[in-house]
Design a protein around this motif. Sequence first.
Motif, mmCIF file in Angstrom:
data_model
loop_
_atom_site.group_PDB
_atom_site.id
_atom_site.type_symbol
_atom_site.label_atom_id
_atom_site.label_comp_id
_atom_site.label_asym_id
_atom_site.label_seq_id
_atom_site.Cartn_x
_atom_site.Cartn_y
_atom_site.Cartn_z
ATOM 1 N N ILE A 101 0.848 -1.194 0.000
ATOM 2 C CA ILE A 101 0.000 0.000 0.000
ATOM 3 C C ILE A 101 0.884 1.244 0.000
ATOM 4 O O ILE A 101 1.853 1.324 0.757
ATOM 5 C CB ILE A 101 -0.920 0.026 1.235
ATOM 6 N N PHE A 102 0.526 2.207 -0.855
ATOM 7 C CA PHE A 102 1.136 3.534 -0.838
ATOM 8 C C PHE A 102 0.073 4.503 -0.337
ATOM 9 O O PHE A 102 -1.029 4.546 -0.866
ATOM 10 C CB PHE A 102 1.571 3.952 -2.249
ATOM 11 N N ASP A 103 0.428 5.273 0.689
ATOM 12 C CA ASP A 103 -0.485 6.238 1.291
ATOM 13 C C ASP A 103 0.107 7.633 1.102
ATOM 14 O O ASP A 103 1.004 8.050 1.828
ATOM 15 C CB ASP A 103 -0.658 5.913 2.782
ATOM 16 N N VAL A 104 -0.376 8.342 0.094
ATOM 17 C CA VAL A 104 0.121 9.671 -0.233
ATOM 18 C C VAL A 104 -0.798 10.698 0.426
ATOM 19 O O VAL A 104 -1.975 10.776 0.099
ATOM 20 C CB VAL A 104 0.184 9.884 -1.760
ATOM 21 N N GLY A 105 -0.230 11.441 1.371
ATOM 22 C CA GLY A 105 -1.032 12.344 2.200
ATOM 23 C C GLY A 105 -1.520 11.566 3.405
ATOM 24 O O GLY A 105 -2.710 11.462 3.669
ATOM 25 N N ALA A 106 -0.575 11.012 4.152
ATOM 26 C CA ALA A 106 -0.902 10.076 5.247
ATOM 27 C C ALA A 106 -1.485 10.753 6.476
ATOM 28 O O ALA A 106 -2.107 10.083 7.301
ATOM 29 C CB ALA A 106 0.346 9.279 5.634
ATOM 30 N N ASN A 107 -1.282 12.067 6.625
ATOM 31 C CA ASN A 107 -1.780 12.819 7.767
ATOM 32 C C ASN A 107 -1.296 12.156 9.057
ATOM 33 O O ASN A 107 -0.103 11.977 9.244
ATOM 34 C CB ASN A 107 -3.289 12.975 7.680
ATOM 35 N N LYS A 154 4.541 16.103 -9.300
ATOM 36 C CA LYS A 154 4.893 15.771 -10.678
ATOM 37 C C LYS A 154 6.368 15.995 -10.985
ATOM 38 O O LYS A 154 6.845 15.617 -12.041
ATOM 39 C CB LYS A 154 4.027 16.556 -11.662
ATOM 40 N N SER A 155 7.106 16.630 -10.044
ATOM 41 C CA SER A 155 8.533 16.837 -10.258
ATOM 42 C C SER A 155 9.263 16.862 -8.914
ATOM 43 O O SER A 155 8.652 17.044 -7.866
ATOM 44 C CB SER A 155 8.778 18.137 -11.024
ATOM 45 N N ASP A 162 -4.679 11.410 -0.852
ATOM 46 C CA ASP A 162 -5.524 12.436 -0.231
ATOM 47 C C ASP A 162 -4.641 13.650 -0.023
ATOM 48 O O ASP A 162 -3.973 13.782 0.998
ATOM 49 C CB ASP A 162 -6.098 11.933 1.089
ATOM 50 N N THR A 163 -4.608 14.527 -1.039
ATOM 51 C CA THR A 163 -3.635 15.607 -1.051
ATOM 52 C C THR A 163 -4.254 16.987 -1.277
ATOM 53 O O THR A 163 -3.599 17.881 -1.809
ATOM 54 C CB THR A 163 -2.558 15.326 -2.120
ATOM 55 N N GLN A 164 -5.481 17.170 -0.903
ATOM 56 C CA GLN A 164 -6.130 18.475 -0.919
ATOM 57 C C GLN A 164 -5.969 19.199 -2.264
ATOM 58 O O GLN A 164 -5.347 20.238 -2.362
ATOM 59 C CB GLN A 164 -5.618 19.348 0.227
ATOM 60 N N ASN A 165 -6.548 18.613 -3.277
ATOM 61 C CA ASN A 165 -6.583 19.185 -4.628
ATOM 62 C C ASN A 165 -5.221 19.161 -5.327
ATOM 63 O O ASN A 165 -4.953 19.950 -6.219
ATOM 64 C CB ASN A 165 -7.152 20.609 -4.604
ATOM 65 N N HIS A 166 -4.365 18.242 -4.920
ATOM 66 C CA HIS A 166 -3.044 18.067 -5.526
ATOM 67 C C HIS A 166 -2.934 16.671 -6.161
ATOM 68 O O HIS A 166 -1.869 16.257 -6.585
ATOM 69 C CB HIS A 166 -1.977 18.271 -4.442
ATOM 70 N N GLU A 167 -4.053 15.946 -6.210
ATOM 71 C CA GLU A 167 -4.056 14.571 -6.700
ATOM 72 C C GLU A 167 -3.563 14.455 -8.142
ATOM 73 O O GLU A 167 -2.839 13.514 -8.475
ATOM 74 C CB GLU A 167 -5.461 13.958 -6.580
ATOM 75 N N LEU A 221 0.573 12.725 -12.159
ATOM 76 C CA LEU A 221 1.492 13.126 -13.224
ATOM 77 C C LEU A 221 2.929 12.685 -12.919
ATOM 78 O O LEU A 221 3.711 12.424 -13.831
ATOM 79 C CB LEU A 221 1.440 14.635 -13.458
ATOM 80 N N GLY A 222 3.259 12.554 -11.658
ATOM 81 C CA GLY A 222 4.585 12.073 -11.249
ATOM 82 C C GLY A 222 4.685 10.556 -11.260
ATOM 83 O O GLY A 222 5.679 9.990 -10.811
#
Length: 171
Positions: free
Chosen positions: A32-38, A86-87, A155-160, A165-166
């Motif tokens: 599992i990858f959790d991006v925006g783990a809080n 994305k970069s 879950d990245t607050q409008n950065h998904e 893209l990355g």
Amino acid sequence: MIKKIYNFIKKENLNDFDLVYKTLFKKEKIVIFDVGANFGQSLKRFKSYLNIKNYYSFEPLKECYDYIVKNYNEAHYHHYNLAIGKSIESKIFYVNNKKANSSFHKLNTNSNWWKNKKDHLTRHNIIDERIVEVTTLDYFIQNNNVNNIDILKIDTQNHEDEVLLGLNQTL
């Protein structure tokens, strides 16, 4: 895997992801990858019903990252104090007093969302601006010998979109 999940959800007419995950993965060991783990809410939920082989959490806020490291420190949990985008770069991150609403985007105090929050003046405000390190999932996957991701939670607050893209080379 994404097509398998999509077809399963469509066939079974499911709208509860926990049920989908339980049914698809059963006792299988998963990554599992959790991006925006809080503060690790998803890890807490997933570990209650999934057999986790490796869990990778990415959280740019140091205080949230420190909490995750302290409270979820099993050998197969890998935590990174990084943002995903994305970069590869350093970027301004706007810290909200409600940490889960922190973002790379400034808070729009003219939005209906903000105006409709009863506690918008006390709990939904930018309290700090920090420079955070950003990497891409493509770079991370390549440099950490990750061969498979079963669940990618973002879950990245409008950065998904930037996160996806990355992941261009991997996808």
